[in-house]
Design a protein around this motif. Structure first.
Motif, PDB file in Angstrom:
ATOM      1  N   UNK A  17       0.830  -1.204   0.000  1.00  0.00           N
ATOM      2  CA  UNK A  17       0.000   0.000   0.000  1.00  0.00           C
ATOM      3  C   UNK A  17       0.864   1.253   0.000  1.00  0.00           C
ATOM      4  N   UNK A  18       1.839   1.285   0.890  1.00  0.00           N
ATOM      5  CA  UNK A  18       2.746   2.437   0.955  1.00  0.00           C
ATOM      6  C   UNK A  18       3.482   2.644  -0.370  1.00  0.00           C
ATOM      7  N   UNK A  19       4.028   1.565  -0.906  1.00  0.00           N
ATOM      8  CA  UNK A  19       4.833   1.701  -2.119  1.00  0.00           C
ATOM      9  C   UNK A  19       3.973   2.054  -3.329  1.00  0.00           C
TER      10      UNK A  19
ATOM     11  N   UNK B 249       2.133   0.140 -11.121  1.00  0.00           N
ATOM     12  CA  UNK B 249       2.891   0.768 -10.036  1.00  0.00           C
ATOM     13  C   UNK B 249       3.083  -0.176  -8.856  1.00  0.00           C
ATOM     14  N   UNK B 250       2.228  -1.166  -8.732  1.00  0.00           N
ATOM     15  CA  UNK B 250       2.245  -2.039  -7.553  1.00  0.00           C
ATOM     16  C   UNK B 250       3.574  -2.751  -7.407  1.00  0.00           C
ATOM     17  N   UNK B 251       4.042  -2.841  -6.180  1.00  0.00           N
ATOM     18  CA  UNK B 251       5.266  -3.563  -5.862  1.00  0.00           C
ATOM     19  C   UNK B 251       5.325  -3.743  -4.343  1.00  0.00           C
ATOM     20  N   UNK B 252       5.950  -4.783  -3.828  1.00  0.00           N
ATOM     21  CA  UNK B 252       6.578  -5.852  -4.606  1.00  0.00           C
ATOM     22  C   UNK B 252       5.745  -7.134  -4.680  1.00  0.00           C
ATOM     23  N   UNK B 253       4.568  -7.184  -4.031  1.00  0.00           N
ATOM     24  CA  UNK B 253       3.898  -8.476  -3.898  1.00  0.00           C
ATOM     25  C   UNK B 253       2.652  -8.649  -4.777  1.00  0.00           C
ATOM     26  N   UNK B 254       1.677  -7.778  -4.633  1.00  0.00           N
ATOM     27  CA  UNK B 254       0.375  -7.994  -5.248  1.00  0.00           C
ATOM     28  C   UNK B 254       0.115  -6.978  -6.369  1.00  0.00           C
ATOM     29  N   UNK B 255      -0.980  -7.178  -7.105  1.00  0.00           N
ATOM     30  CA  UNK B 255      -1.381  -6.220  -8.143  1.00  0.00           C
ATOM     31  C   UNK B 255      -2.703  -5.554  -7.755  1.00  0.00           C
ATOM     32  N   UNK B 256      -3.095  -5.696  -6.513  1.00  0.00           N
ATOM     33  CA  UNK B 256      -4.426  -5.284  -6.044  1.00  0.00           C
ATOM     34  C   UNK B 256      -4.714  -3.815  -6.300  1.00  0.00           C
ATOM     35  N   UNK B 257      -3.793  -2.940  -5.892  1.00  0.00           N
ATOM     36  CA  UNK B 257      -4.061  -1.502  -6.040  1.00  0.00           C
ATOM     37  C   UNK B 257      -4.102  -1.097  -7.513  1.00  0.00           C
TER      38      UNK B 257
END
Length: 258
Positions: free
Chosen positions: A106-108, A219-227
């Motif tokens: 979320x932060x990243x 933009x999502x990193x490093x784990x999910x593509x949720x955002x």
């Protein structure tokens, strides 16, 4: 004579050692041209910064990272000291890991996206990372020092604090996050890579973001593509054989005209 090493010290330096060891593996595998997402010629011609400069930049970020980690562990020593006396259950560990992953993602996502949309921040800070048009493993943490502090170091501190994990657990979490980040930048699509099997956010997904057509997406990193999915910045891709060997991540049909 045994010299005791604290969990705090291990939590500070083990992820740094893991970074260079895991990157070293990919350096050795880089000669496997049939699994590369870009040719070695493209890596040499398209990147705008030398590998020597990249190494120096990463080492600087890791120095800052180590200083912040030591300060964080020192300030939270009284709070986490009692937690390390009892061994947490697997359920608690899983909850802490998952919470830390969500917090870091979320932060990243929001910091990363803002650095792309704010022209001043992109020009003077984030564009440094995008000098690597063709990413490679040990360039994963090549950032402007301020970006390294804001995006990675503070993001890691928040994930540690909000998950409630102990310094001992953080050794494993941050080593895992480091391996995942290096893998996302490795530039290789190797058969049997577990990260490619279990995470949609992977080497090819992040490679799309490093290309000109993808700088406003993934933009999502490093784990999910949720955002990315929720906020409309998800760019799907297809992995195609490249002429001359290797693979190429290309945006799917509906995105080709962007």
């Amino acid at each position: 004579m045994d010299i005791p090493v604290s969990d705090e010290l291990l939590g500070t330096f083990v992820p740094i050692v893991v970074y260079w060891l895991y990157s070293g593996i990919y350096i050795l595998l880089g000669s496997y041209d049939n699994y590369r997402l870009h040719s070695r010629k493209d890596e040499d011609d398209k990147n705008l910064v030398s590998k020597g400069t990249v190494v120096k930049g990463v080492l600087l970020q890791q120095v800052v990272q180590a200083v912040v980690a030591i300060l964080l562990f020192t300030l939270t020593a009284n709070e986490t000291g009692t937690l390390t006396e009892t061994k947490p259950s697997l359920l608690v560990l899983a909850r802490q890991f998952f919470t830390a992953m969500v917090v870091l993602d979320t932060w990243q996502y929001f910091m990363h996206r803002y650095m792309h949309h704010n022209k001043f921040l992109y020009k003077h800070i984030h564009s440094q990372h995008h000098r690597l048009v063709v990413p490679y493993a040990f360039g994963a943490l090549y950032n402007h020092p301020l970006e390294g502090l804001l995006l990675d170091t503070i993001g890691g501190a928040l994930s540690f604090l909000l998950s409630g994990m102990s310094p001992r657990v953080s050794i494993f979490f941050f080593s895992f996050a480091t391996i995942k980040t290096v893998d996302d930048h490795c530039g290789l699509w190797l058969p049997g890579n577990l990260f490619h099997l279990f995470f949609k956010n992977n080497t090819a997904y992040h490679d799309v973001h490093h290309q000109l057509y993808g700088t406003k997406y993934n933009f999502s990193q490093p784990f999910f593509v949720t955002w990315d999915r929720i906020l409309g910045t998800y760019m799907p891709y297809s992995l195609e054989k490249r002429t001359g060997g290797g693979f190429e991540a290309r945006p799917t049909k509906e995105y080709k005209d962007i």
